[in-house]
Design an enzyme around this catalytic site. Structure first.
Site, mmCIF file in Angstrom:
data_model
loop_
_atom_site.group_PDB
_atom_site.id
_atom_site.type_symbol
_atom_site.label_atom_id
_atom_site.label_comp_id
_atom_site.label_asym_id
_atom_site.label_seq_id
_atom_site.Cartn_x
_atom_site.Cartn_y
_atom_site.Cartn_z
ATOM 1 N N THR A 32 -16.862 0.503 2.695
ATOM 2 C CA THR A 32 -15.432 0.728 2.981
ATOM 3 C C THR A 32 -15.196 2.235 3.023
ATOM 4 O OG1 THR A 32 -14.749 0.927 0.676
ATOM 5 C CG2 THR A 32 -14.802 -1.307 1.582
ATOM 6 N N ASP A 59 3.933 2.443 -4.519
ATOM 7 C CA ASP A 59 2.907 3.068 -5.357
ATOM 8 C C ASP A 59 2.708 2.122 -6.538
ATOM 9 O OD1 ASP A 59 1.474 4.513 -7.243
ATOM 10 O OD2 ASP A 59 2.531 6.383 -6.843
ATOM 11 N N VAL A 60 1.516 1.575 -6.677
ATOM 12 C CA VAL A 60 1.280 0.562 -7.715
ATOM 13 C C VAL A 60 1.291 1.126 -9.134
ATOM 14 C CG1 VAL A 60 0.092 -1.132 -6.266
ATOM 15 C CG2 VAL A 60 -1.226 0.718 -7.341
ATOM 16 N N ASN A 119 -5.703 -5.053 -6.249
ATOM 17 C CA ASN A 119 -6.936 -4.483 -5.715
ATOM 18 C C ASN A 119 -6.871 -2.982 -5.413
ATOM 19 O OD1 ASN A 119 -9.432 -4.624 -3.803
ATOM 20 N ND2 ASN A 119 -7.752 -4.001 -2.460
ATOM 21 N N LYS A 165 -12.502 0.287 -14.874
ATOM 22 C CA LYS A 165 -12.888 -1.045 -14.404
ATOM 23 C C LYS A 165 -13.253 -1.965 -15.581
ATOM 24 C CE LYS A 165 -12.228 -0.285 -10.052
ATOM 25 N NZ LYS A 165 -11.088 -0.941 -9.380
ATOM 26 N N TYR A 170 -14.068 6.228 -13.928
ATOM 27 C CA TYR A 170 -13.991 5.046 -13.050
ATOM 28 C C TYR A 170 -14.531 3.808 -13.765
ATOM 29 C CZ TYR A 170 -14.615 2.226 -8.802
ATOM 30 O OH TYR A 170 -14.565 1.225 -7.863
ATOM 31 N N ASP A 216 0.853 -1.196 0.000
ATOM 32 C CA ASP A 216 0.000 0.000 0.000
ATOM 33 C C ASP A 216 0.887 1.243 0.000
ATOM 34 O OD1 ASP A 216 -3.283 0.089 0.876
ATOM 35 O OD2 ASP A 216 -2.205 2.012 0.870
HETATM 36 P P1 NAI Z 1 -10.191 1.774 0.168
HETATM 37 O O1 NAI Z 1 -10.020 3.207 -0.164
HETATM 38 O O2 NAI Z 1 -10.745 1.385 1.488
HETATM 39 O O3 NAI Z 1 -8.792 1.017 -0.034
HETATM 40 C C1 NAI Z 1 -7.994 1.248 -1.157
HETATM 41 C C2 NAI Z 1 -6.527 1.123 -0.754
HETATM 42 O O4 NAI Z 1 -5.711 1.302 -1.934
HETATM 43 C C3 NAI Z 1 -6.086 2.201 0.249
HETATM 44 O O5 NAI Z 1 -5.427 1.601 1.351
HETATM 45 C C4 NAI Z 1 -5.142 3.079 -0.557
HETATM 46 O O6 NAI Z 1 -4.084 3.645 0.222
HETATM 47 C C5 NAI Z 1 -4.599 2.090 -1.588
HETATM 48 N N1 NAI Z 1 -4.067 2.772 -2.758
HETATM 49 C C6 NAI Z 1 -4.679 3.739 -3.512
HETATM 50 N N2 NAI Z 1 -3.855 4.153 -4.477
HETATM 51 C C7 NAI Z 1 -2.709 3.436 -4.362
HETATM 52 C C8 NAI Z 1 -1.480 3.418 -5.077
HETATM 53 N N3 NAI Z 1 -1.268 4.245 -6.115
HETATM 54 N N4 NAI Z 1 -0.517 2.550 -4.694
HETATM 55 C C9 NAI Z 1 -0.719 1.722 -3.638
HETATM 56 N N5 NAI Z 1 -1.850 1.708 -2.911
HETATM 57 C C10 NAI Z 1 -2.829 2.560 -3.267
HETATM 58 O O7 NAI Z 1 -11.080 1.179 -1.021
HETATM 59 P P2 NAI Z 1 -11.887 -0.206 -1.202
HETATM 60 O O8 NAI Z 1 -13.316 0.123 -1.206
HETATM 61 O O9 NAI Z 1 -11.364 -1.251 -0.314
HETATM 62 O O10 NAI Z 1 -11.500 -0.516 -2.723
HETATM 63 C C11 NAI Z 1 -10.623 -1.554 -3.108
HETATM 64 C C12 NAI Z 1 -10.866 -1.826 -4.579
HETATM 65 O O11 NAI Z 1 -12.216 -2.249 -4.776
HETATM 66 C C13 NAI Z 1 -10.667 -0.607 -5.484
HETATM 67 O O12 NAI Z 1 -10.042 -1.038 -6.682
HETATM 68 C C14 NAI Z 1 -12.085 -0.153 -5.759
HETATM 69 O O13 NAI Z 1 -12.189 0.552 -6.972
HETATM 70 C C15 NAI Z 1 -12.803 -1.491 -5.807
HETATM 71 N N6 NAI Z 1 -14.237 -1.459 -5.596
HETATM 72 C C16 NAI Z 1 -14.766 -0.899 -4.456
HETATM 73 C C17 NAI Z 1 -16.137 -0.879 -4.282
HETATM 74 C C18 NAI Z 1 -16.756 -0.256 -3.082
HETATM 75 O O14 NAI Z 1 -17.975 -0.026 -3.104
HETATM 76 N N7 NAI Z 1 -16.008 0.022 -1.999
HETATM 77 C C19 NAI Z 1 -17.052 -1.462 -5.278
HETATM 78 C C20 NAI Z 1 -16.391 -2.075 -6.414
HETATM 79 C C21 NAI Z 1 -15.026 -2.050 -6.544
#
Ligand code: NAI
Length: 250
Positions: free
Chosen positions: A189, A59-60, A86, A158, A154, A38
């Protein structure tokens, strides 16, 4: 607890929060050694400590950093079995085709789509070495249907994750590497809560479309990832795996 992931090594991006964090906990509980990746150093380190795994701050979107993540995971644990790609960001404010600027569009593609390309590019060679692996890429239900909430950059990112996962699943099927796109519905989340805080009516608009009448909890998504990662999903690849409370079926 089931121990179907005993002896497997998993790299999880976005493991400091939400779905990634819940999945780190779940895979570790099922016996996997977990590498948490992360940008967020504080919460990433906490997550890794909790699951008795390793934390790599990266950073991914940075190619060299992503390459180094998989090297370090394999150096530490000897092999790579599971890559859960993810990490992602939410849409910019007012993400309509009429308003989203090119810089905002590019940033979303970079974090949500290019990162998955990089993670697959550097994970697959390690999996090929032992002829087996499971890659799960987080897409979204908006990759398969219109969402009726402006989120053009977005949704496009996806959709790209979904198409790429399918393509890779087919390409590497005979090498024992399974690649699936995970498509969650709305999940409770920090990412979703932040979106709803900016636009409170968005939650109500979204909820109307969920037949189950609620949002998912991150643990419910983690359970699906654990299944796809395990040999229980041994005949599942190039798949669009929807965990959406019925949205796409309605
Ligand atoms: P979240 O915001 O709780 O977690 C995302 C994590 O990714 C964070 O810890 C952040 O620091 C990290 N991150 C962001 N950019 C980064 C980078 N450049 N390098 C490394 N780490 C990075 O979000 P959540 O909800 O857990 O989302 C996870 C995945 O699920 C995402 O891809 C999101 O688009 C997808 N998603 C989420 C949904 C939702 O309703 N929460 C629904 C469908 C998909």
């Amino acid at each position: 607890m089931i121990t179907r992931l005993q002896g497997r090594t998993a790299v999880i991006t976005g493991a400091a929060s939400g779905i990634g964090l819940a999945t780190a906990r779940r895979l570790a509980a099922e016996g996997a050694r977990v590498v948490c990746v992360d940008l967020d150093a504080e919460n990433g380190a906490k997550a890794a400590a909790e699951v008795n795994g390793r934390f790599i701050q990266a950073d991914v979107t940075d190619e060299e950093a992503v390459r180094a993540v998989y090297e370090e995971a394999v150096d530490a644990y000897g092999r790579l079995d599971i890559a859960f790609n993810n990490a992602g960001i939410s849409p910019p404010d007012d993400d309509s085709i009429l308003t989203t600027g090119l810089a905002a569009w590019r940033r979303v593609q970079e974090v949500n789509l290019t990162s998955v390309y990089l993670c697959c590019k550097y994970a697959i060679p390690h999996m090929r070495r032992h002829g087996k692996g499971s890659i799960i890429n987080t897409a979204s239900f908006v990759a398969v249907m219109g969402a009726a909430t402006s989120q053009i950059s977005y949704s496009a990112s996806k959709g790209g994750v979904l198409a790429m996962s399918r393509e890779l699943g087919v390409q590497f099927a005979r090498e024992g590497i399974r690649v699936n796109a995970l498509c969650p519905g709305p999940v409770n989340t920090p990412l979703l809560r932040e979106l709803f805080a900016k636009d409170p009516e968005r939650a109500a608009r979204r909820l109307v479309h969920v037949p189950m009448g609620r949002f998912a909890e991150a643990d419910e998504i983690a359970a699906a990832v654990a299944f796809l990662a395990s040999d229980d999903a041994s005949f599942i690849t190039a798949n669009t795996f929807l965990v959406d409370g019925g949205i796409s079926g309605a």
